[in-house]
Scaffold this active site. Sequence first.
Site, PDB file in Angstrom:
ATOM      1  CD1 TRP A  22     -14.541  -9.260 -25.705  1.00 51.86           C
ATOM      2  CD2 TRP A  22     -16.108  -8.057 -25.279  1.00 51.86           C
ATOM      3  NE1 TRP A  22     -15.623 -10.119 -26.359  1.00 51.86           N
ATOM      4  CE2 TRP A  22     -16.806  -9.443 -25.631  1.00 51.86           C
ATOM      5  CE3 TRP A  22     -17.180  -7.172 -24.313  1.00 51.86           C
ATOM      6  CZ2 TRP A  22     -18.147  -9.643 -26.015  1.00 51.86           C
ATOM      7  CZ3 TRP A  22     -18.500  -7.682 -24.712  1.00 51.86           C
ATOM      8  CH2 TRP A  22     -19.054  -8.864 -25.385  1.00 51.86           C
ATOM      9  CD  GLU A  60     -12.529 -10.308 -22.316  1.00 50.74           C
ATOM     10  OE1 GLU A  60     -12.817  -9.118 -22.030  1.00 50.74           O
ATOM     11  OE2 GLU A  60     -13.033 -11.333 -21.821  1.00 50.74           O
ATOM     12  CE  LYS A 113     -18.171 -13.878 -25.606  1.00 52.73           C
ATOM     13  NZ  LYS A 113     -19.004 -13.112 -24.957  1.00 52.73           N
ATOM     14  CG  ASP A 133     -13.491 -14.421 -19.996  1.00 53.08           C
ATOM     15  OD1 ASP A 133     -13.936 -15.704 -19.688  1.00 53.08           O
ATOM     16  OD2 ASP A 133     -14.186 -13.282 -19.689  1.00 53.08           O
ATOM     17  CG  HIS A 174     -14.059 -15.220 -23.709  1.00 52.38           C
ATOM     18  ND1 HIS A 174     -13.725 -13.827 -24.040  1.00 52.38           N
ATOM     19  CD2 HIS A 174     -15.299 -15.502 -22.893  1.00 52.38           C
ATOM     20  CE1 HIS A 174     -14.612 -13.267 -23.429  1.00 52.38           C
ATOM     21  NE2 HIS A 174     -15.626 -14.129 -22.715  1.00 52.38           N
ATOM     22  CG  HIS A 198     -11.617 -10.855 -17.854  1.00 56.15           C
ATOM     23  ND1 HIS A 198     -12.667 -10.163 -18.715  1.00 56.15           N
ATOM     24  CD2 HIS A 198     -11.185  -9.794 -17.309  1.00 56.15           C
ATOM     25  CE1 HIS A 198     -12.605  -9.008 -18.608  1.00 56.15           C
ATOM     26  NE2 HIS A 198     -11.500  -8.627 -17.802  1.00 56.15           N
ATOM     27  CG  ASP A 231     -18.604 -16.527 -21.848  1.00 59.71           C
ATOM     28  OD1 ASP A 231     -17.956 -16.561 -20.793  1.00 59.71           O
ATOM     29  OD2 ASP A 231     -18.594 -15.633 -22.397  1.00 59.71           O
ATOM     30  CG  ASP A 282     -19.631 -14.422 -17.873  1.00 66.03           C
ATOM     31  OD1 ASP A 282     -18.276 -14.435 -17.611  1.00 66.03           O
ATOM     32  OD2 ASP A 282     -19.898 -14.391 -19.189  1.00 66.03           O
ATOM     33  CG  ASP A 287     -15.792 -11.006 -16.993  1.00 64.19           C
ATOM     34  OD1 ASP A 287     -16.955 -10.280 -16.748  1.00 64.19           O
ATOM     35  OD2 ASP A 287     -15.565 -10.981 -18.370  1.00 64.19           O
TER      36      ASP A 287
HETATM   37  C1  RNT Z   1     -17.537 -10.854 -22.568  1.00 62.87           C
HETATM   38  C2  RNT Z   1     -16.211 -10.619 -21.855  1.00 62.87           C
HETATM   39  C3  RNT Z   1     -16.294  -9.056 -21.279  1.00 62.87           C
HETATM   40  C4  RNT Z   1     -17.358  -8.915 -20.276  1.00 62.87           C
HETATM   41  C5  RNT Z   1     -17.318  -7.592 -19.625  1.00 62.87           C
HETATM   42  C6  RNT Z   1     -18.407  -7.094 -19.010  1.00 62.87           C
HETATM   43  O1  RNT Z   1     -17.818 -12.013 -22.946  1.00 62.87           O
HETATM   44  O2  RNT Z   1     -16.163 -11.505 -21.012  1.00 62.87           O
HETATM   45  O3  RNT Z   1     -15.242  -9.069 -20.557  1.00 62.87           O
HETATM   46  O4  RNT Z   1     -17.736  -9.929 -19.618  1.00 62.87           O
HETATM   47  O5  RNT Z   1     -16.468  -6.658 -20.127  1.00 62.87           O
HETATM   48 ZN    ZN Z   2     -14.191 -11.167 -19.968  1.00 63.22          ZN
END
Ligand code: RNT
Ligand code: ZN
Length: 418
Positions: free
Chosen positions: A184, A225, A227, A258, A261, A285, A293, A295, A325
Amino acid sequence: METVEQRYEYAKQKYQELGVDTDQAIEKLMKFPISMHCWQGDDVIGFDQKGPLTGGIQTTGNYPGKARNPEELMNDMDKALSLVPGKHKINLHASYAIFKEGEWADRDALKPEHFEKWVEYAKERGLGIDFNPTFFSHPKASKFTLSSPDEEIRAFWIRHGQACIRIAEYFAEETGVPCCMNIWIPDGYKDIPADRLGPRARFKDSLDQILGIEYDKEKVLVALESKVFGIGLESYTVGNAEFCINYASKSGILSLMDNGHYHPTEVVSDKIPSMLLFNEKIALHVTRSVRWDSDHVVIFDDETREIAKEIVRNNAMDRVLLALDFFDASINRIAAWTLGMRNMQKAMLYALLTPNEALKELQDSGNNTKLFVMQEEVKTYPFGDVWDYFCKNAGAPCGEEWYEEVEKYEQEVLSKRK
Ligand code: RNT
Ligand code: ZN
């Protein structure tokens, strides 16, 4: 009061009436590994640099007791894993390289030996390792990485990607478990770019060069990955969904989705079956985005359950590589890990206890009303009794008593960290 076993016997019967075999569900769940991300333990900082977290991602909060070195991080991961039922994997970032006294290597010079301690850790516990090159939190990542117009910078990050493939291969060889290596990059623009194609063309070439080195494709499963945006990178993301899905399918690597994203009303659960039709394997993820986003810690919510259902009812438990994640620095970090892992497990069990075949039949026969009724009624079946039994059998705490362990650990260990 009834014992866990007695409650389970009752629940087993209830589910049997629905045509669901609870023993089988538990057996399947025991074999499904979730990859636990190391970066929840120290707010995504790592050990190879002293700077802040960059790349358009952010942790918020300053709850005391974060891990300051490899030993502390490993101990904290042990604590969290001991509170989670089942056998899992760990997920590392390149920035978590462990150097000997006085030693240091830049990202493009990382070698398997810098991860020996992690291999030891994993082997002692019988865990597989997943891996991520780190294209952020580094002076050379202040602007662009694999899509950089500066050829020296771009070459540096290509070397980093190649170094990480070798490390991933080393992990797979040592642990005997294939390593998913996820790429990523944060590259993007805050404001409207003049050229959207150029950076993507460079990213494409960089990926070609990284994947161009020789490596065992059975052992290293490279994923990409996508985004939609990052903080300070709101207008344009080089690695958007279309780029990543197309690149992955053309070059035979995995797509990683993810669920933080995408645009807020888009759901990854709905994307999973589409991806499964065209890919042998996919990677995920799982996170929780609150308005952006963000997290947040994964909870036992509708979308997490929906994601789990898509994995289970499409018979894809061995085709989906699932990693968590999230990074919450505002609460006890071990509680955050434990909650996220347990909630993901709960969602998987919930999906396994859903009468998927019967519901499909209702859908296909057009009995939409009964389908609706059943989907709602199933929600209050004695799921918790099966969950407790599963936890107990797996040697993990059943209910909220796991938090006592965390409190004790906080008192004895975390509170002493300054
Ligand atoms: C970032 C991505 C990525 C990170 C990690 C730390 O938006 O989700 O995967 O969160 O690699
Ligand atoms: Zn991620």
